[in-house]
Scaffold this active site. Structure first.
Site, mmCIF file in Angstrom:
data_model
loop_
_atom_site.group_PDB
_atom_site.id
_atom_site.type_symbol
_atom_site.label_atom_id
_atom_site.label_comp_id
_atom_site.label_asym_id
_atom_site.label_seq_id
_atom_site.Cartn_x
_atom_site.Cartn_y
_atom_site.Cartn_z
ATOM 1 N N ARG A 142 40.008 -4.666 12.255
ATOM 2 C CA ARG A 142 38.604 -4.633 12.089
ATOM 3 C C ARG A 142 37.820 -4.072 12.952
ATOM 4 N NH1 ARG A 142 39.171 -11.190 12.004
ATOM 5 N NH2 ARG A 142 40.789 -10.434 13.709
ATOM 6 N N LYS A 187 51.500 -24.159 16.560
ATOM 7 C CA LYS A 187 50.192 -23.947 16.071
ATOM 8 C C LYS A 187 49.659 -25.096 15.088
ATOM 9 C CE LYS A 187 47.441 -20.062 15.222
ATOM 10 N NZ LYS A 187 47.342 -18.609 14.968
ATOM 11 N N HIS A 209 41.173 -10.465 3.948
ATOM 12 C CA HIS A 209 42.621 -10.320 3.816
ATOM 13 C C HIS A 209 43.040 -9.855 2.301
ATOM 14 C CE1 HIS A 209 43.543 -14.241 6.883
ATOM 15 N NE2 HIS A 209 43.910 -12.846 7.439
ATOM 16 N N SER A 255 39.731 -15.990 10.007
ATOM 17 C CA SER A 255 40.144 -17.132 9.702
ATOM 18 C C SER A 255 39.653 -18.224 10.718
ATOM 19 C CB SER A 255 41.676 -17.449 9.450
ATOM 20 O OG SER A 255 42.109 -16.597 8.436
#
Ligand code: PNS
Length: 164
Positions: A94, A41, A17, A132
């Protein structure tokens, strides 16, 4: 004045990040790192902890003349971006596997708010596998996080599990 929103969960912020933020700083005058408030979440860190951690790690990275601010938002991202008068949304890609989901979101966001462009940026190859989700998994199973997250994040994660 070019202002971008860099949205995400940032639970926790990773070196990937930070790499995207630094790259984004070359393109924008201001980047708002916007943490999604998502009550559905279960998170490792609360939104206020994530805000605090992000603000602390951002103090330690080179940002050039770009201003980087941390905020949180609820609801539609494009609505938030329009309220903040942002020109763009930045997302890191990515691998090809990220692309499909990101493309769907970018096109939906464009349909909802055509004036805001999504800009995809690639992090350094070193971070191409860092997420993450995996950081939390490695941490919870006792693995080392060196090079994956800033030392401050590692320390805050250890502190959090100690406190319970
Ligand atoms: O770090 P993440 O979890 O991949 O970030 C996802 C995020 C926050 C960018 C995405 O869930 C989002 O934009 N949520 C806000 C709700 C919204 O605008 N939904 C419609 C977008 S297609």
């Amino acid at each position: 004045m070019r202002r971008a929103i860099y949205p995400g969960s940032f639970d926790p912020v990773t070196n990937g990040h930070l790499d995207i933020i630094q790259r984004g700083c070359k393109l924008f005058d201001e980047i708002i790192v916007a943490i999604l408030i998502n009550p559905e979440k279960t998170a490792f860190f609360s939104v206020s902890e994530r805000k605090e951690i992000l603000a602390d790690v951002l103090k330690e990275i080179e940002q050039g003349r770009c201003k980087v601010v941390v905020d949180s938002f609820e609801g539609l991202l494009v609505q938030y971006a329009a309220e903040r008068q942002a020109n763009a949304i930045v997302r890191g890609i990515r691998a090809i596997s990220d692309y499909e989901y990101e493309l769907q979101m970018a096109l939906m966001n464009r349909r909802l708010e055509p004036s805001i462009e999504t800009v995809f940026m690639m992090p350094a190859e070193t971070y191409s596998y860092v997420s993450s989700r995996l950081v939390k998994e490695v941490f919870q199973l006792g693995g080392e996080l060196d090079g994956l997250v800033p030392p401050l994040v590692d320390a805050r994660m250890k502190e959090k599990v100690k406190k319970g």
